[in-house]
Design an enzyme around this catalytic site. Sequence first.
Site, PDB file in Angstrom:
ATOM      1  N   SER A 131      -8.280 -21.874  58.399  1.00  0.00           N
ATOM      2  CA  SER A 131      -8.621 -22.584  57.165  1.00  0.00           C
ATOM      3  C   SER A 131     -10.126 -22.799  57.207  1.00  0.00           C
ATOM      4  O   SER A 131     -10.718 -22.858  58.290  1.00  0.00           O
ATOM      5  CB  SER A 131      -7.929 -23.956  57.142  1.00  0.00           C
ATOM      6  OG  SER A 131      -8.469 -24.775  56.109  1.00  0.00           O
ATOM      7  N   TYR A 144      -5.079 -32.101  60.707  1.00  0.00           N
ATOM      8  CA  TYR A 144      -5.305 -30.753  60.167  1.00  0.00           C
ATOM      9  C   TYR A 144      -6.678 -30.248  60.614  1.00  0.00           C
ATOM     10  O   TYR A 144      -6.798 -29.140  61.142  1.00  0.00           O
ATOM     11  CB  TYR A 144      -5.198 -30.786  58.642  1.00  0.00           C
ATOM     12  CG  TYR A 144      -5.127 -29.421  57.991  1.00  0.00           C
ATOM     13  CD1 TYR A 144      -3.981 -28.644  58.089  1.00  0.00           C
ATOM     14  CD2 TYR A 144      -6.193 -28.910  57.257  1.00  0.00           C
ATOM     15  CE1 TYR A 144      -3.896 -27.394  57.481  1.00  0.00           C
ATOM     16  CE2 TYR A 144      -6.124 -27.670  56.649  1.00  0.00           C
ATOM     17  CZ  TYR A 144      -4.969 -26.909  56.759  1.00  0.00           C
ATOM     18  OH  TYR A 144      -4.906 -25.670  56.158  1.00  0.00           O
TER      19      TYR A 144
HETATM   20  N1  LIG Z   1      -2.899 -23.736  50.789  1.00  0.00           N
HETATM   21  C1  LIG Z   1      -4.166 -23.899  51.175  1.00  0.00           C
HETATM   22  O1  LIG Z   1      -4.980 -24.473  50.422  1.00  0.00           O
HETATM   23  C2  LIG Z   1      -4.614 -23.404  52.505  1.00  0.00           C
HETATM   24  C3  LIG Z   1      -5.995 -23.324  52.754  1.00  0.00           C
HETATM   25  C4  LIG Z   1      -6.427 -22.881  53.981  1.00  0.00           C
HETATM   26  C5  LIG Z   1      -5.517 -22.507  54.956  1.00  0.00           C
HETATM   27  N2  LIG Z   1      -4.185 -22.598  54.706  1.00  0.00           N
HETATM   28  C6  LIG Z   1      -3.264 -22.224  55.788  1.00  0.00           C
HETATM   29  O2  LIG Z   1      -2.431 -21.177  55.363  1.00  0.00           O
HETATM   30  C7  LIG Z   1      -1.215 -21.191  56.094  1.00  0.00           C
HETATM   31  C8  LIG Z   1      -0.060 -21.092  55.111  1.00  0.00           C
HETATM   32  O3  LIG Z   1      -0.142 -22.196  54.240  1.00  0.00           O
HETATM   33  P1  LIG Z   1       0.453 -22.199  52.769  1.00  0.00           P
HETATM   34  O4  LIG Z   1      -0.573 -22.836  51.914  1.00  0.00           O
HETATM   35  O5  LIG Z   1       0.981 -20.874  52.418  1.00  0.00           O
HETATM   36  O6  LIG Z   1       1.633 -23.260  52.993  1.00  0.00           O
HETATM   37  P2  LIG Z   1       3.107 -23.357  52.400  1.00  0.00           P
HETATM   38  O7  LIG Z   1       3.547 -24.736  52.782  1.00  0.00           O
HETATM   39  O8  LIG Z   1       3.162 -22.960  50.977  1.00  0.00           O
HETATM   40  O9  LIG Z   1       3.914 -22.279  53.242  1.00  0.00           O
HETATM   41  C9  LIG Z   1       4.037 -22.407  54.615  1.00  0.00           C
HETATM   42  C10 LIG Z   1       5.398 -21.935  55.045  1.00  0.00           C
HETATM   43  O10 LIG Z   1       5.421 -22.089  56.477  1.00  0.00           O
HETATM   44  C11 LIG Z   1       6.667 -22.616  56.845  1.00  0.00           C
HETATM   45  N3  LIG Z   1       6.525 -23.320  58.112  1.00  0.00           N
HETATM   46  C12 LIG Z   1       5.882 -24.485  58.362  1.00  0.00           C
HETATM   47  N4  LIG Z   1       5.982 -24.796  59.658  1.00  0.00           N
HETATM   48  C13 LIG Z   1       6.707 -23.806  60.238  1.00  0.00           C
HETATM   49  C14 LIG Z   1       7.141 -23.555  61.542  1.00  0.00           C
HETATM   50  N5  LIG Z   1       6.883 -24.401  62.548  1.00  0.00           N
HETATM   51  N6  LIG Z   1       7.844 -22.425  61.790  1.00  0.00           N
HETATM   52  C15 LIG Z   1       8.157 -21.567  60.790  1.00  0.00           C
HETATM   53  N7  LIG Z   1       7.775 -21.767  59.521  1.00  0.00           N
HETATM   54  C16 LIG Z   1       7.055 -22.864  59.252  1.00  0.00           C
HETATM   55  C17 LIG Z   1       7.084 -23.534  55.698  1.00  0.00           C
HETATM   56  O11 LIG Z   1       8.499 -23.711  55.683  1.00  0.00           O
HETATM   57  C18 LIG Z   1       6.545 -22.768  54.485  1.00  0.00           C
HETATM   58  O12 LIG Z   1       7.550 -21.939  53.911  1.00  0.00           O
HETATM   59  C19 LIG Z   1      -1.228 -22.496  56.894  1.00  0.00           C
HETATM   60  O13 LIG Z   1      -1.608 -22.229  58.219  1.00  0.00           O
HETATM   61  C20 LIG Z   1      -2.299 -23.314  56.192  1.00  0.00           C
HETATM   62  O14 LIG Z   1      -2.889 -24.262  57.031  1.00  0.00           O
HETATM   63  C21 LIG Z   1      -3.706 -23.015  53.499  1.00  0.00           C
END
Ligand SMILES: NC(=O)c1ccc[n+]([C@@H]2O[C@H](COP(=O)([O-])OP(=O)(O)OC[C@H]3O[C@@H](n4cnc5c(N)ncnc54)[C@H](O)[C@@H]3O)[C@@H](O)[C@H]2O)c1
Length: 258
Positions: A131, A144
């Site tokens: 991130s 986070y």
């Molecule tokens: N959305 C944002 O703004 C953003 C920005 C920067 C980085 N990220 C990173 O991107 C990655 C994905 O995030 P997203 O926004 O798609 O989130 P999201 O919540 O939409 O999807 C994440 C998925 O991961 C699954 N999950 C969570 N913990 C888990 C575990 N221990 N084992 C298996 N599955 C698990 C959840 O059930 C969910 O379906 C994360 O690492 C997040 O930190 C997101």
Amino acid sequence: MESLIGAKVVVTGAGRGIGAALARRFAAEGAQVVVNDRHPERAGAVAAEIGGTALPGDACAIVPAALDALGGTVDIFCANAGIAPTGGPETPEEVWDSALEVNLKAHVRAARELLPGWLERGRGRFVATVSAAGMTTMIGSAPYSVSKHAALAFAEWLAVTYRHRGIEVHAVCPRGVRTGLHHVSEGSADLMLTSAAIGPEEVADAVLKGIEEGRFLILPHPEAADHAAARVTDHEGWLDGINVLQQRLEDRNRRATA
Ligand SMILES: NC(=O)c1ccc[n+]([C@@H]2O[C@H](COP(=O)([O-])OP(=O)(O)OC[C@H]3O[C@@H](n4cnc5c(N)ncnc54)[C@H](O)[C@@H]3O)[C@@H](O)[C@H]2O)c1
């Protein structure tokens, strides 16, 4: 970069959001994709859609089953699952532990289990969804920010240590992405999910481009590089600027509860 046709790819947390977009994109390129999510119905739905293999379960302990599902080899491992709990030091111990488990230690465990095979073959690709918070900070969420800094440090360490041995490492550092991740982050989410927010498909595009170009740091929001540079070259000014945002958030929350 080697062709993705037939490549054996694992994406954790791929039941929705960025992980689902990555899984769809790799499948569209002809890869054989294992779709992990801790919610079985999400993993099942995405796997069915893309003709992949659903692997429900905790991303922290997924590698042996993924290797089984793919006949003993993983070409690309996307350590994508992540959680974004809010709060500071008062956040309960178990919440801190979960953030560190999912956002950092799942990456460490996967690398521990994959590296011996990869080093023997002289080939392997580790894609860590970190991130921009790992390069700067996330207002309102100490677990986070801390776990993402650690995840970036770990990915860097892997790249530094194994680059000359055929292991390619990528750290994906988006700013706001429109997914379900930040629904619990209340006010801070609005600050991240400004007009600069992008869709998960754009992150997947950036990842494929970053892989193609052999880049370690993949920045779907190019301005993240400027923010990270400002943090290093003028740390006091950068802290002042972020603190102004923090104060704005506090004012808004006060008004909302008045
Ligand atoms: N959305 C944002 O703004 C953003 C920005 C920067 C980085 N990220 C990173 O991107 C990655 C994905 O995030 P997203 O926004 O798609 O989130 P999201 O919540 O939409 O999807 C994440 C998925 O991961 C699954 N999950 C969570 N913990 C888990 C575990 N221990 N084992 C298996 N599955 C698990 C959840 O059930 C969910 O379906 C994360 O690492 C997040 O930190 C997101």
